[in-house]
Write a protein that holds these residues in place. Structure first.
Motif, PDB file in Angstrom:
ATOM      1  N   GLN A  72       0.846  -1.183   0.000  1.00  0.00           N
ATOM      2  CA  GLN A  72       0.000   0.000   0.000  1.00  0.00           C
ATOM      3  C   GLN A  72       0.880   1.231   0.000  1.00  0.00           C
ATOM      4  N   ARG A  73       0.311   2.308  -0.477  1.00  0.00           N
ATOM      5  CA  ARG A  73       1.000   3.594  -0.418  1.00  0.00           C
ATOM      6  C   ARG A  73       0.186   4.491   0.500  1.00  0.00           C
ATOM      7  N   THR A  74       0.890   5.324   1.231  1.00  0.00           N
ATOM      8  CA  THR A  74       0.237   6.206   2.194  1.00  0.00           C
ATOM      9  C   THR A  74      -0.020   7.558   1.557  1.00  0.00           C
ATOM     10  N   GLY A  75      -1.238   8.024   1.715  1.00  0.00           N
ATOM     11  CA  GLY A  75      -1.607   9.359   1.246  1.00  0.00           C
ATOM     12  C   GLY A  75      -1.480  10.322   2.409  1.00  0.00           C
ATOM     13  N   GLU A  76      -2.551  10.972   2.749  1.00  0.00           N
ATOM     14  CA  GLU A  76      -2.566  11.934   3.854  1.00  0.00           C
ATOM     15  C   GLU A  76      -2.447  11.197   5.188  1.00  0.00           C
ATOM     16  N   SER A  77      -1.762  11.845   6.135  1.00  0.00           N
ATOM     17  CA  SER A  77      -1.673  11.301   7.487  1.00  0.00           C
ATOM     18  C   SER A  77      -2.146  12.349   8.468  1.00  0.00           C
ATOM     19  N   ARG A  83      -4.299   7.646   5.619  1.00  0.00           N
ATOM     20  CA  ARG A  83      -5.140   7.248   4.492  1.00  0.00           C
ATOM     21  C   ARG A  83      -4.246   6.504   3.517  1.00  0.00           C
ATOM     22  N   VAL A  84      -4.688   5.332   3.114  1.00  0.00           N
ATOM     23  CA  VAL A  84      -3.857   4.465   2.287  1.00  0.00           C
ATOM     24  C   VAL A  84      -4.595   4.034   1.023  1.00  0.00           C
ATOM     25  N   ALA A  85      -3.800   3.611   0.041  1.00  0.00           N
ATOM     26  CA  ALA A  85      -4.327   3.096  -1.229  1.00  0.00           C
ATOM     27  C   ALA A  85      -3.464   1.913  -1.640  1.00  0.00           C
ATOM     28  N   LYS A 119     -11.334   4.736  -3.482  1.00  0.00           N
ATOM     29  CA  LYS A 119     -11.100   5.842  -2.549  1.00  0.00           C
ATOM     30  C   LYS A 119     -10.040   5.445  -1.527  1.00  0.00           C
ATOM     31  N   LEU A 120      -9.373   6.451  -0.967  1.00  0.00           N
ATOM     32  CA  LEU A 120      -8.407   6.183   0.091  1.00  0.00           C
ATOM     33  C   LEU A 120      -9.120   5.573   1.297  1.00  0.00           C
TER      34      LEU A 120
END
Length: 130
Positions: A72-77, A83-85, A119-120
């Protein structure tokens, strides 16, 4: 026991059997619409939320698939959450064959994985869980 009670009990039993037969027929007729490349998401945890992603790597007939866990890649923290995708193609484990249930869901260890909505997803941030 009165005749009305007997009739009511018999009717209830017939209704129950009819419902079970209908559900059995629906399950038997179900065919998955999952395809290679689809991403499944599995949310799990106790006192924290973990997100795992899986990529469909093979389809075997109407209800069987092979999935592989992906990174997974991390978006906003934010404080305590992230938030991950999914990271398609970045495999983190071996393939596993699964049976697809109604709703295109796959039974996992403690719940169900379902088709990712694009969505995240929220999960407990690293270092904030147990």
């Amino acid at each position: 026991m009165s005749r009305a009670q007997i009739d009511q009990t018999a009717q209830g039993r017939h209704s129950s059997l009819a419902y079970k037969q209908e559900r059995r027929a629906k399950r038997k007729a179900f065919a998955s619409t999952l395809k290679v490349g689809d991403i499944l998401v599995y949310s799990w945890g106790y006192e924290q939320t973990n997100i795992d992603y899986f990529e469909v790597v093979a389809v075997h007939g109407p209800r069987a698939i092979t999935i592989r866990p992906i990174g997974q890649r991390t978006g906003e923290s934010e404080r305590g959450s992230a938030r991950v995708a999914p990271a398609p193609g970045h495999y983190t484990g071996p393939p596993e064959r699964k049976i697809v249930g109604e709703g295109n869901s796959v039974r996992m260890e403690n719940g169900w994985a379902h088709l990712w909505d694009g969505k995240l997803d929220y999960q407990t941030a690293t270092g904030w869980g147990h």
